[in-house]
Design a protein around this motif. Structure first.
Motif, PDB file in Angstrom:
ATOM      1  N   LYS A 424       0.840  -1.215   0.000  1.00 21.20           N
ATOM      2  CA  LYS A 424       0.000   0.000   0.000  1.00 21.20           C
ATOM      3  C   LYS A 424       0.867   1.254   0.000  1.00 21.20           C
ATOM      4  CE  LYS A 424      -2.766  -0.708   3.546  1.00 21.20           C
ATOM      5  NZ  LYS A 424      -3.806  -0.932   4.546  1.00 21.20           N
ATOM      6  N   LEU A 425       2.002   1.179   0.711  1.00 15.43           N
ATOM      7  CA  LEU A 425       2.853   2.367   0.825  1.00 15.43           C
ATOM      8  C   LEU A 425       3.614   2.650  -0.457  1.00 15.43           C
ATOM      9  CD1 LEU A 425       4.319   1.864   4.425  1.00 15.43           C
ATOM     10  CD2 LEU A 425       2.802   3.702   3.693  1.00 15.43           C
ATOM     11  N   ILE A 426       4.097   1.604  -1.116  1.00 17.89           N
ATOM     12  CA  ILE A 426       4.947   1.885  -2.284  1.00 17.89           C
ATOM     13  C   ILE A 426       4.170   1.931  -3.604  1.00 17.89           C
ATOM     14  CG2 ILE A 426       7.111   1.054  -1.252  1.00 17.89           C
ATOM     15  CD1 ILE A 426       6.821  -1.495  -2.764  1.00 17.89           C
ATOM     16  N   ARG A 427       2.955   1.469  -3.591  1.00 17.41           N
ATOM     17  CA  ARG A 427       2.022   1.610  -4.712  1.00 17.41           C
ATOM     18  C   ARG A 427       2.544   1.091  -6.053  1.00 17.41           C
ATOM     19  NH1 ARG A 427      -2.158   4.838  -3.860  1.00 17.41           N
ATOM     20  NH2 ARG A 427      -2.335   5.764  -1.806  1.00 17.41           N
ATOM     21  N   THR A 428       3.341   0.021  -6.038  1.00 11.85           N
ATOM     22  CA  THR A 428       3.722  -0.550  -7.332  1.00 11.85           C
ATOM     23  C   THR A 428       2.592  -1.430  -7.884  1.00 11.85           C
ATOM     24  OG1 THR A 428       4.977  -2.109  -6.029  1.00 11.85           O
ATOM     25  CG2 THR A 428       6.254  -0.514  -7.278  1.00 11.85           C
ATOM     26  N   GLU A 429       1.700  -1.842  -7.002  1.00 13.53           N
ATOM     27  CA  GLU A 429       0.524  -2.608  -7.449  1.00 13.53           C
ATOM     28  C   GLU A 429      -0.702  -1.696  -7.319  1.00 13.53           C
ATOM     29  OE1 GLU A 429       0.581  -6.275  -7.649  1.00 13.53           O
ATOM     30  OE2 GLU A 429       2.599  -6.593  -6.864  1.00 13.53           O
ATOM     31  N   SER A 430      -1.686  -1.898  -8.147  1.00 12.68           N
ATOM     32  CA  SER A 430      -2.892  -1.065  -8.055  1.00 12.68           C
ATOM     33  C   SER A 430      -3.672  -1.436  -6.790  1.00 12.68           C
ATOM     34  CB  SER A 430      -3.780  -1.294  -9.275  1.00 12.68           C
ATOM     35  OG  SER A 430      -4.322  -2.595  -9.186  1.00 12.68           O
ATOM     36  N   ASN A 431      -4.506  -0.523  -6.355  1.00 11.84           N
ATOM     37  CA  ASN A 431      -5.333  -0.790  -5.160  1.00 11.84           C
ATOM     38  C   ASN A 431      -6.177  -2.040  -5.345  1.00 11.84           C
ATOM     39  OD1 ASN A 431      -4.323   1.307  -3.856  1.00 11.84           O
ATOM     40  ND2 ASN A 431      -6.057   2.710  -4.233  1.00 11.84           N
ATOM     41  N   ASP A 432      -6.648  -2.195  -6.583  1.00 10.93           N
ATOM     42  CA  ASP A 432      -7.490  -3.332  -6.892  1.00 10.93           C
ATOM     43  C   ASP A 432      -6.729  -4.659  -6.710  1.00 10.93           C
ATOM     44  OD1 ASP A 432      -9.878  -4.379  -7.803  1.00 10.93           O
ATOM     45  OD2 ASP A 432      -8.982  -4.720  -9.805  1.00 10.93           O
ATOM     46  N   GLU A 433      -5.483  -4.652  -7.213  1.00  7.98           N
ATOM     47  CA  GLU A 433      -4.632  -5.851  -7.063  1.00  7.98           C
ATOM     48  C   GLU A 433      -4.392  -6.134  -5.578  1.00  7.98           C
ATOM     49  OE1 GLU A 433      -2.163  -8.036  -9.290  1.00  7.98           O
ATOM     50  OE2 GLU A 433      -4.250  -7.896  -9.891  1.00  7.98           O
ATOM     51  N   ILE A 434      -4.025  -5.074  -4.839  1.00  2.00           N
ATOM     52  CA  ILE A 434      -3.703  -5.273  -3.412  1.00  2.00           C
ATOM     53  C   ILE A 434      -4.928  -5.831  -2.693  1.00  2.00           C
ATOM     54  CG2 ILE A 434      -3.023  -4.094  -1.266  1.00  2.00           C
ATOM     55  CD1 ILE A 434      -1.451  -2.105  -3.051  1.00  2.00           C
ATOM     56  N   GLN A 435      -6.100  -5.319  -3.055  1.00  2.00           N
ATOM     57  CA  GLN A 435      -7.322  -5.799  -2.406  1.00  2.00           C
ATOM     58  C   GLN A 435      -7.523  -7.294  -2.658  1.00  2.00           C
ATOM     59  OE1 GLN A 435      -8.984  -4.005  -0.134  1.00  2.00           O
ATOM     60  NE2 GLN A 435      -9.986  -5.985   0.253  1.00  2.00           N
ATOM     61  N   LYS A 436      -7.149  -7.735  -3.864  1.00  2.00           N
ATOM     62  CA  LYS A 436      -7.311  -9.170  -4.171  1.00  2.00           C
ATOM     63  C   LYS A 436      -6.394 -10.020  -3.282  1.00  2.00           C
ATOM     64  CE  LYS A 436      -9.019  -8.738  -8.845  1.00  2.00           C
ATOM     65  NZ  LYS A 436      -8.623  -8.535 -10.229  1.00  2.00           N
ATOM     66  N   TYR A 437      -5.184  -9.495  -3.018  1.00  2.00           N
ATOM     67  CA  TYR A 437      -4.294 -10.223  -2.102  1.00  2.00           C
ATOM     68  C   TYR A 437      -4.906 -10.249  -0.694  1.00  2.00           C
ATOM     69  CZ  TYR A 437      -0.465 -10.622  -5.456  1.00  2.00           C
ATOM     70  OH  TYR A 437       0.307 -10.973  -6.532  1.00  2.00           O
ATOM     71  N   TYR A 438      -5.444  -9.097  -0.267  1.00  2.00           N
ATOM     72  CA  TYR A 438      -6.093  -9.068   1.061  1.00  2.00           C
ATOM     73  C   TYR A 438      -7.230 -10.090   1.126  1.00  2.00           C
ATOM     74  CZ  TYR A 438      -3.858  -5.081   3.361  1.00  2.00           C
ATOM     75  OH  TYR A 438      -2.965  -4.266   4.001  1.00  2.00           O
TER      76      TYR A 438
END
Ligand code: M6R
Length: 617
Positions: A424-438
């Motif tokens: 989340k801090l470095i934002r190399t992945e989109s929010n959408d991608e990060i949410q899928k990991y969560y």
């Protein structure tokens, strides 16, 4: 490593029974021998012997002491100095049978002290280091009549680690507790009863209010009150903050399960859900510190080290920096000449008391380099927390089985939460991608629940089918090597089988020579970027007659088709879920170890020669 329990009370209770129950709850710390001393009418009453507590209780009736007695010390031993015999069991007494001591730890200078005391005429009965202490106190009491001063003077002569509880026949309402490097917690029921113990579950049925004793602190326990002192300044009492522990006693009991190990495997979904509640602020703090680091090391022992190996993969994926994993016992030796400025150490420990780990981080912090320690532990107030700059507490609840199970999955989860915070801090992945990991991470408890619901018969069947194979391999690649190694450790520990977790690629450089017709190999095969290569490795073993058992996701086809037996973990095979597979795949291997132990008539909660907390080097 040895369990200590002490109680002094003004209530009308059976002191022996409570002391017995206290050490039963600490038996996971060591079970070579046990003993209880109670005190009444200026006399000490001792019962002790070698063997497991239940066996000794049957023989000696450990709950039968004089009714009037309101003070007891109880000990369960993991032998270090001196074989597990009756004579070496704790408590140990002075020459006049007036002073009783129970000890967890090791005194390094016991040979010198013993010679000094022998030359003064003291008589020793055991081969232990502990027996030095009652004699040292006895010696000190001759020059000044105050027990507190005598204990402090005696302690100052000792080098090493100790959690000690001490009583004297002529002090009817007093236990003295003192610690250095070995844990000691004081529990209190106001105005009624005071306890000391190596671990909280020992007194949890009676109180959740406690004080955590620090190094070189002394506690004077009276019935329902306690005073604290610095061993080096015992004229002035010191203030300590009381802590409330939110563990329920149910969590520290078997609750209908045959063994703690099984119960704790079934508790994994709850432990994960609780650990998901770690505050965002602490995760962010961890993540920012890692982002600022020039060099990162991760260190631990045993199961915690394998959790570190998995966590290192997950954190590195988002952080994009190399993390070097080093077993804590080798940490100083490896880095003596190369520890760099601005390094960060991630230290992982269920107990927070593993001495090799504490020594590693203490060494690093005391070095000239400005090293920070971020620790992950399950125990609030444990020694590791006092040597760390930042701490994450996993919420697995008390883990009593000597084999770590639920703490392993929570340790990986805590690291995964840090990893996603970094994302989340470095934002190399989109929010959408990060949410899928969560979402995938949040689904892990459900995956484990579904697995446990439907696969027990299959696991039992596999255990029976492996009955004749005394050794075999868990093979894997990438992150799953951590899962394989942890699975191998569990089987060694509880089932006494030499089962090795190994790299599938590396196995052809030697271990493959063990393969004969029907030789079993268990492949850990989540569909990550190592999957296709793993198929190649699997074929190398299959073509030599290996019996292939595979651990795959629910929709797997390729590896399942090549396997003799398939265990399916009910989770999707996308990259989001696969990243966290060490959490969802490990219960299958833990259960394999559990049922293999039962098959061999072994007690999975008390593996031979092991102790839950390793406080010796
Ligand atoms: O308390 P810790 O996590 O620091 O303990 C480390 C090891 O002693 C521990 O994981 C040990 O290997 C367990 N018996 C594993 O089941």
């Amino acid at each position: 490593m040895c369990g200590i329990f002490g109680i002094v009370s003004r209530k009308d209770i059976n002191i022996g029974k409570i002391a017995l129950e206290g050490i039963k709850r600490l038996e996971y710390r060591g079970y070579d021998s046990c003993g209880i001393v109670t005190q009444y009418d200026s006399k000490l009453f001792v019962k002790k012997d070698a063997g497991k507590i239940d066996v000794i209780h049957k023989k000696l009736k450990l709950d039968e002491f004089p009714n009037e007695s309101k003070l007891a010390l109880a000990h369960t031993r993991w032998a270090t100095h001196g074989a597990p015999t009756k004579i070496n069991s704790h408590p140990h007494l002075d020459c006049n049978d007036k002073i009783a001591v129970i000890h967890n730890g090791i005194l390094e200078n016991f040979i010198e002290l013993r010679e000094e005391l022998l030359s003064k005429g003291h008589i020793f009965k055991s081969e232990t280091d502990t027996e030095i202490i009652p004699h040292l106190i006895e010696d000190n009491l001759k020059t000044n009549g105050d027990l507190k001063i005598a204990v402090a003077n005696a302690i100052k002569k000792c080098i090493g680690a100790y959690g000690l509880a001490i009583c004297h026949a002529d002090y009817p309402d007093t236990i003295i507790a003192v610690r250095r490097e070995s844990p000691l917690i004081i529990g209190i029921e106001d105005g009624k009863t005071t306890y000391c113990a190596s671990d909280i579950p020992a007194f949890l049925p009676y109180t959740n209010k406690c004080y955590i004793l620090e190094d070189d602190e002394m506690a004077i326990l009276k019935a329902g009150t306690v005073e604290f002192y610095d061993v080096n300044n015992i004229s002035v009492p010191k203030q300590k903050e009381i802590q409330k522990i939110d563990w329920s006693i149910k969590a520290a009991e078997k609750g209908g399960y045959k063994h703690f190990m099984l119960k704790e495997i079934y508790e994994e979904p709850t432990a994960l859900r609780q650990t998901m509640k770690i505050s965002n602020d602490s995760l962010k703090d961890f993540a920012e510190t890692l982002l600022s680091a020039e060099r990162i090391y991760i260190t631990a022992a045993g199961t915690s080290f394998y959790a570190a190996l998995a966590g290192k993969f997950i954190i590195t994926k988002f952080l994009g920096k190399y993390i070097q994993a080093i077993e804590c016992s080798e940490f100083k030796i490896e880095l003596e000449n190369s520890l760099e400025e601005n390094s960060i150490i991630i230290a992982i420990s269920q107990s927070g008391e593993t001495i090799d780990l504490i020594e590693a981080i203490r060494w690093a912090k005391e070095s000239k380099q400005r090293v920070k320690v971020l620790s992950i532990t399950n125990i609030v107030g444990s020694t590791i927390t006092r040597h760390s700059d930042k701490v994450l507490i996993t919420q697995a609840g008390p883990e009593i089985g000597v084999a770590a199970t639920k703490t392993f999955v929570t340790q990986i989860l805590a690291q995964s939460l840090v990893a996603l915070e970094i994302a989340k801090l470095i934002r190399t992945e989109s929010n959408d991608e990060i949410q899928k990991y969560y979402n995938a991470l949040y689904s892990t408890p459900k995956v484990i629940e579904n697995f446990l619901e439907k696969n027990i018969d299959l696991i039992k069947y596999i255990v029976r089918s492996l009955e004749k194979n005394l050794n075999f391999f868990f093979l894997a690649r990438g992150i799953s090597i951590a899962t394989a190694k942890e699975g191998g450790l569990k089987l060694k520990e509880v089932a006494c089988r030499f089962i090795e977790g190994y790299s599938a690629a590396h196995a052809k450089h030697g271990p493959i020579s063990l393969v004969r017709e029907g030789y079993p190999i268990i492949f850990i095969a989540p569909p990550d970027n190592t999957y296709e290569r793993l198929i190649g490795n699997l074929m190398e073993f299959k073509s030599r007659g290996g019996k292939i058992i595979s651990l795959v996701v629910k929709e797997d086809k390729k590896i399942a088709d090549l396997s003799d037996i398939t265990i399916r973990i009910p989770q999707p095979g996308d990259k989001y879920h696969t990243l966290f597979s060490p959490i969802t795949f490990i219960p299958a291997l833990q259960l394999l170890a559990y049922y293999a132990a039962l098959e061999h008539n072994l007690d999975p909660d008390k593996p031979l020669n092991l102790a839950k907390t390793v406080t010796v080097h």
